[in-house]
Design an enzyme around this catalytic site. Structure first.
Site, PDB file in Angstrom:
ATOM      1  N   GLY A   1      51.418  53.773  39.800  1.00 14.90           N
ATOM      2  CA  GLY A   1      52.334  52.640  39.750  1.00 14.90           C
ATOM      3  C   GLY A   1      53.094  52.487  41.060  1.00 14.90           C
TER       4      GLY A   1
ATOM      5  N   GLU B   1      31.738  40.976  45.229  1.00 15.49           N
ATOM      6  CA  GLU B   1      32.482  42.221  45.082  1.00 15.49           C
ATOM      7  C   GLU B   1      31.626  43.462  45.259  1.00 15.49           C
ATOM      8  OE1 GLU B   1      33.000  42.236  40.217  1.00 15.49           O
ATOM      9  OE2 GLU B   1      34.424  43.374  41.385  1.00 15.49           O
TER      10      GLU B   1
HETATM   11  C1  AGP Z   1      35.464  41.973  38.047  1.00 10.58           C
HETATM   12  O1  AGP Z   1      34.228  42.548  38.198  1.00 10.58           O
HETATM   13  C2  AGP Z   1      36.619  42.828  38.346  1.00 10.58           C
HETATM   14  N1  AGP Z   1      36.528  44.119  37.831  1.00 10.58           N
HETATM   15  C3  AGP Z   1      37.987  42.165  38.148  1.00 10.58           C
HETATM   16  O2  AGP Z   1      37.924  40.841  38.558  1.00 10.58           O
HETATM   17  C4  AGP Z   1      38.597  42.250  36.724  1.00 10.58           C
HETATM   18  O3  AGP Z   1      37.935  41.409  35.855  1.00 10.58           O
HETATM   19  C5  AGP Z   1      40.094  41.907  36.833  1.00 10.58           C
HETATM   20  O4  AGP Z   1      40.725  42.835  37.673  1.00 10.58           O
HETATM   21  C6  AGP Z   1      40.772  41.873  35.487  1.00 10.58           C
HETATM   22  O5  AGP Z   1      40.672  43.106  34.831  1.00 10.58           O
HETATM   23  P1  AGP Z   1      40.941  43.213  33.278  1.00 10.58           P
HETATM   24  O6  AGP Z   1      39.881  42.444  32.581  1.00 10.58           O
HETATM   25  O7  AGP Z   1      40.893  44.679  32.972  1.00 10.58           O
HETATM   26  O8  AGP Z   1      42.296  42.623  33.022  1.00 10.58           O
END
Ligand code: AGP
Length: 604
Positions: free
Chosen positions: A101, A484
């Protein structure tokens, strides 16, 4: 994103348990790692880079400990160096801490501590925790009191674990950052002794136990051969023990070269799990329990990244049923919060921990909004804080790139929409397609020519993805997936938007992947857009169910089975996942842990 592991009661296996836990946390993304073990003294070992670097440093050392903590760091304050890796120590080395954090008031605390003579050895915000504890212990407070008092001075988000020399066990606390306790062999809530684990995420200790306790914001835990959980005022809190349903094997690669490929191939099973007991084809009914009683006058979706693409898709489903709905990037939601009226605010998140999404949900909840999360993670903060939860049941996803969970999100959004705002006629049209979905995905996995397409186009200057309607979020997702994990430039567009600007970029070195489903107006308009890019010399890859004449204008075709346009979005996306995977693999990229990215993004 950073990861924490801790344990006590593992005897001579303490160090191995910590390093094993760190390896299980690698999927979260990190740039350095370290461990601290408590015996008669505390010994700390840490290294920038991968866990193999830490292993090299540990080689030949005999480090024993009754208890220990470990950490994988994803840099926020200061570069990834040995010094900035966790654990961090006070001036004496008798207090060591790990932290996930951001401590927002760390500079003010550091100035105060430096003025009192404390010497800092890192750039991190975390180090203030160790020095604050030292200060209080020197003033005569017990380590437990010193830990509690220290944590109460912190502003921001944290999951913290600490060891203090001469003190049995470890201390832990959380605020806005997940922390879970595992009860291993011989451990129970009323007993004395046995093995206890602490982690930011269950896979870190899943090989040793399936019994877990989720700590809540503001709670403190002491693991010392028993478990004591208290409030910030020191009052005992009684906790429920949960059983984790998935097994450790599900977090292994099962013979695949990468977790991402394994998870792409797990989609049929993940979708079956999502649909199990929830759809009945004969009667075209959808059963998602009490959630079906919700009758929102409008829906606001909040999410990030891949989950935001799912939110865009979900908003279309709800709008097409005649109910106002909009998708918001969670990080932008609070800058101009939309009026709530009786809207349902739906946070979509694989992890259930994404800080931007949590913050948007809390903002809405603070204004009296009814909140809902669609998540993969039982016991996650969103699951616990929201008024309602719908699980996607995709199983653990280790690769940083979201794959099977996106498929699960789209599928669960169909269940949500069909059960709450859609008519029987729509259910009769969509339920059979949902039932076919796992088998249709399997057919694509068995026959896809995505690898040849990847081989042909690898090395292009840019990659464009276009789609309309339900296929538009898929175009965005196809581009995100490719960029990505391959680090190549890729963009997704609404097919009709190309001619309003991006068409200027199109030439023979920019393959355009076009999603074309059905033979209706949307398909024929997209075919028109394909002709536009073809006329500018761009190679075209059509992802299609073959119902339109799109193939005539394509250089390559990626086929999907005929389905409903809503489920076709899931199918087309599988082809794009495979293209992204094979391009990245050919380029030798770090597919499961792409540079600069983290699986769970717990800072805003
Ligand atoms: C996509 O491949 C990524 N891992 C990223 O965009 C991800 O979807 C985003 O960080 C949101 O994560 P979450 O679904 O755990 O909230």
């Amino acid at each position: 994103m950073c990861g924490i592991i801790g344990c006590i009661g593992r005897g001579s296996d303490t160090l191995d348990t910590l390093v094993h836990g760190l390896e299980k946390l690698e999927y979260r993304g990190y740039d350095s790692a370290g461990v601290g073990l408590l015996d008669t003294e505390i010994v700390v070992c840490k290294a920038a880079g991968e866990i193999s670097e830490l292993r090299k440093k540990l080689e030949g050392q005999s480090i024993a400990g009754r208890a220990g903590i470990g950490h994988t760091r994803w840099s926020t304050h200061g570069p990834p160096t040995d010094a900035n890796a966790h654990p961090h120590s006070d001036c004496t080395g008798e207090v060591v801490v790990v932290h996930n954090g951001i401590i927002e008031n760390y500079q003010e605390l550091r100035d105060e501590l430096e003025a009192k003579g404390h010497t800092f050895t890192s750039d991190t915000d975390t180090e203030v925790v160790a020095h604050l504890m030292e200060e209080r212990i020197t003033e005569g407070e017990s380590p437990e009191r010193a830990f509690r008092g220290t944590v109460q001075r912190l502003e921001g988000s944290y999951a913290i674990a600490a060891l203090v020399e001469g003190e049995e066990g470890l201390f832990a606390a959380r605020n806005d950052s997940p922390l879970v306790v595992g009860l291993g062999d011989g451990a129970d809530l009323d007993g004395d002794g046995g093995q206890f684990f602490l982690a930011s995420d269950v896979p870190a200790f899943r090989d040793f136990t399936d019994r877990v306790i989720y700590l809540e914001d503001g709670e403190f835990a002491r693991l010392d051969g028993g478990l004591k959980v208290t409030t910030s005022e020191g009052e005992l809190v009684s906790k429920a023990v949960h059983t984790v349903e998935w097994d450790a094997e599900e977090t292994g690669k099962s013979g695949y070269d990468h977790f991402m490929l394994k998870e792409i191939h797990e989609q049929p099973r993940a979708l079956r799990q999502c649909l199990r007991g929830r759809v009945e084809e004969q009667t075209a009914t959808v059963d998602i329990g009490d959630i079906a009683d919700l009758n929102p006058s409008g829906v606001q979706f909040v999410a990030c990244g891949t989950s935001y693409h799912a939110a865009m898709y979900g908003a279309q489903l709800i709008r097409n049923a005649g109910v106002p709905a909009q998708a918001f990037l969670a990080s932008e939601y609070a800058t101009a919060p939309p009026p709530l009226q009786d809207d349902l605010v739906v946070g979509i998140s694989q992890s259930g921990e994404t800080a931007d999404t949590l913050s948007a949900l809390r903002e809405a909840s603070g204004r009296g909004g009814e909140t809902f999360t669609l998540t993969n993670t039982v016991g996650s903060t969103m699951d616990r804080e929201c008024d309602h939860t719908l699980f996607i049941y995709s199983g653990p996803e280790i690769g940083v790139a979201a794959t099977k969970t996106f498929a699960g999100q789209l599928t669960a959004l169909n269940l949500l929409s069909l059960a709450t705002v859609e008519s029987g006629r729509q259910r009769r049209a969509v339920v059979p397609a949902l039932r076919e979905l796992p088998g249709d995905v399997q057919r694509i996995l068995d026959s896809s020519s995505a690898e040849e397409v990847a081989e042909y186009y690898e090395g292009s200057r840019s990659y464009f993805f276009i789609g309309r309607g339900y296929q538009y979020p898929v175009a965005l997702e196809g581009a995100l997936k490719l960029k990505e994990i391959s680090y190549e430039h890729a963009e997704g567009f609404a097919a009709g938007e190309l001619k309003h600007g991006p068409l200027a970029l199109v030439d023979e070195d920019t393959p355009v992947f076009a999603m074309v489903v059905g033979d209706g107006e949307e398909a024929s308009k997209t075919v028109g857009n394909i002709k536009e890019v073809e006329a500018r010399g761009a190679p075209v890859v059509v992802v299609t169910d073959g119902q339109s004449d799109a193939e005539r204008y394509a250089d390559h075709v990626l086929e999907i089975p005929e389905s409903h346009p809503r489920t076709a979005a899931v199918l087309g996306n599988v082809q794009l996942q495979l293209v992204a995977y094979h391009i990245a693999n050919r380029l030798g990229r770090s597919i499961d842990k792409p540079r600069n990215l983290a699986k769970s993004v717990t800072v805003e």
